[in-house]
Motif scaffolding. Structure first.
Motif, PDB file in Angstrom:
ATOM      1  N   VAL A 167      21.805  22.944  -7.781  1.00  0.00           N
ATOM      2  CA  VAL A 167      22.814  22.897  -8.846  1.00  0.00           C
ATOM      3  C   VAL A 167      22.369  21.997  -9.998  1.00  0.00           C
ATOM      4  O   VAL A 167      22.743  22.220 -11.154  1.00  0.00           O
ATOM      5  N   GLN A 168      21.534  21.008  -9.708  1.00  0.00           N
ATOM      6  CA  GLN A 168      21.066  20.105 -10.772  1.00  0.00           C
ATOM      7  C   GLN A 168      20.121  20.826 -11.740  1.00  0.00           C
ATOM      8  O   GLN A 168      19.835  20.317 -12.818  1.00  0.00           O
ATOM      9  N   THR A 169      19.637  21.996 -11.318  1.00  0.00           N
ATOM     10  CA  THR A 169      18.841  22.812 -12.228  1.00  0.00           C
ATOM     11  C   THR A 169      19.670  24.013 -12.716  1.00  0.00           C
ATOM     12  O   THR A 169      19.129  24.959 -13.274  1.00  0.00           O
ATOM     13  N   GLY A 178      21.309   6.066  -7.192  1.00  0.00           N
ATOM     14  CA  GLY A 178      21.271   6.632  -8.527  1.00  0.00           C
ATOM     15  C   GLY A 178      21.164   8.139  -8.430  1.00  0.00           C
ATOM     16  O   GLY A 178      21.098   8.681  -7.327  1.00  0.00           O
ATOM     17  N   CYS A 179      21.143   8.822  -9.567  1.00  0.00           N
ATOM     18  CA  CYS A 179      21.100  10.289  -9.561  1.00  0.00           C
ATOM     19  C   CYS A 179      20.363  10.762 -10.811  1.00  0.00           C
ATOM     20  O   CYS A 179      20.614  10.253 -11.900  1.00  0.00           O
ATOM     21  N   LEU A 180      19.473  11.732 -10.639  1.00  0.00           N
ATOM     22  CA  LEU A 180      18.728  12.267 -11.780  1.00  0.00           C
ATOM     23  C   LEU A 180      19.666  12.905 -12.804  1.00  0.00           C
ATOM     24  O   LEU A 180      19.316  13.016 -13.973  1.00  0.00           O
ATOM     25  N   SER A 181      20.869  13.306 -12.367  1.00  0.00           N
ATOM     26  CA  SER A 181      21.845  13.901 -13.281  1.00  0.00           C
ATOM     27  C   SER A 181      22.769  12.868 -13.920  1.00  0.00           C
ATOM     28  O   SER A 181      23.623  13.232 -14.731  1.00  0.00           O
ATOM     29  N   CYS A 199      23.164  12.637   2.269  1.00  0.00           N
ATOM     30  CA  CYS A 199      24.598  12.687   1.954  1.00  0.00           C
ATOM     31  C   CYS A 199      24.812  12.995   0.471  1.00  0.00           C
ATOM     32  O   CYS A 199      25.648  13.820   0.102  1.00  0.00           O
ATOM     33  N   HIS A 200      24.031  12.332  -0.362  1.00  0.00           N
ATOM     34  CA  HIS A 200      24.129  12.492  -1.814  1.00  0.00           C
ATOM     35  C   HIS A 200      23.852  13.945  -2.220  1.00  0.00           C
ATOM     36  O   HIS A 200      24.627  14.552  -2.971  1.00  0.00           O
ATOM     37  N   GLU A 201      22.758  14.499  -1.688  1.00  0.00           N
ATOM     38  CA  GLU A 201      22.392  15.876  -2.053  1.00  0.00           C
ATOM     39  C   GLU A 201      23.403  16.869  -1.494  1.00  0.00           C
ATOM     40  O   GLU A 201      23.747  17.847  -2.150  1.00  0.00           O
ATOM     41  N   TYR A 202      23.883  16.581  -0.271  1.00  0.00           N
ATOM     42  CA  TYR A 202      24.869  17.479   0.330  1.00  0.00           C
ATOM     43  C   TYR A 202      26.134  17.536  -0.533  1.00  0.00           C
ATOM     44  O   TYR A 202      26.697  18.601  -0.752  1.00  0.00           O
ATOM     45  N   GLU A 203      26.545  16.384  -1.043  1.00  0.00           N
ATOM     46  CA  GLU A 203      27.740  16.341  -1.894  1.00  0.00           C
ATOM     47  C   GLU A 203      27.566  17.151  -3.184  1.00  0.00           C
ATOM     48  O   GLU A 203      28.521  17.763  -3.668  1.00  0.00           O
ATOM     49  N   HIS A 204      26.327  17.162  -3.715  1.00  0.00           N
ATOM     50  CA  HIS A 204      26.070  17.977  -4.914  1.00  0.00           C
ATOM     51  C   HIS A 204      26.460  19.438  -4.676  1.00  0.00           C
ATOM     52  O   HIS A 204      26.926  20.112  -5.592  1.00  0.00           O
ATOM     53  N   LEU A 205      26.252  19.926  -3.455  1.00  0.00           N
ATOM     54  CA  LEU A 205      26.532  21.335  -3.150  1.00  0.00           C
ATOM     55  C   LEU A 205      28.028  21.635  -3.220  1.00  0.00           C
ATOM     56  O   LEU A 205      28.435  22.787  -3.331  1.00  0.00           O
TER      57      LEU A 205
HETATM   58 ZN   LIG Z   1      22.211  13.386  -7.540  1.00  0.00          ZN
END
Ligand SMILES: [Zn+2]
Length: 159
Positions: free
Chosen positions: A50-52, A92-95, A134-140
């Motif tokens: 989703v970040q892309t 942190g987050c790249l987004s 956890c962080h990446e899973y939440e992005h989904l």
């Molecule tokens: Zn992120």
């Protein structure tokens, strides 16, 4: 192979729920390859599709970022199956460029997912990698870590 544009928090696509991958098509393989290039280029620990801008339940993490090598694990349709312990660390987050915050996460996380060959596997991450899973899973599910951070840091704290 290509470096994809990483969308940032003001883009409402990041708030949408990603859809499961029903078939691993050549387009999905290309997406995975491009996500690898993008993550390495951005020097990040994890990246969700989703970040892309692609609303698919896919994320990747670089499991040897601490050793300065690139060893990337790809997760298709991941599910968190087990968690253990507790940690409060800076994230942190790249987004969400230029920001950091303290989050509450499990110390250890086990994820079940499918790889690019269609095989199911389990992966256990601890510490940094547990936070990342956890962080990446939440992005989904359209969640950003800033939604649930215990506190956001002042820029002076990390400059
Ligand atoms: Zn992120």
């Amino acid at each position: 192979m290509a470096i994809l544009k990483i969308i940032t928090e003001e883009n409402e696509t990041l708030r949408k729920k990603s859809k499961p991958v029903t078939e691993i098509t050549p387009r999905i393989i290309t997406l995975l390859d491009d996500m690898r290039d993008t993550l390495i280029d951005a020097d990040g620990v994890g990246l969700a599709a989703v970040q892309t801008g692609i609303l698919r339940r896919i994320f990747i993490i670089n499991t040897s970022v601490e050793e300065g090598k690139d060893d990337i694990v790809e997760f298709i349709n991941p599910e968190i199956v087990e968690t253990e312990g507790h940690q409060e660390e800076v994230e942190g987050c790249l987004s969400v460029p230029g920001k950091y915050g303290v989050t509450s996460r499990p110390q250890k996380v086990k994820v079940k997912a499918t790889d690019r060959n269609g095989n199911e596997f389990e992966f256990t991450g601890e510490g940094l990698y547990a936070r990342c899973l956890c962080h990446e899973y939440e992005h989904l599910d359209g969640i950003l870590y800033t939604d649930n951070a215990i506190k956001m840091l002042d820029p002076e704290d990390f400059e």
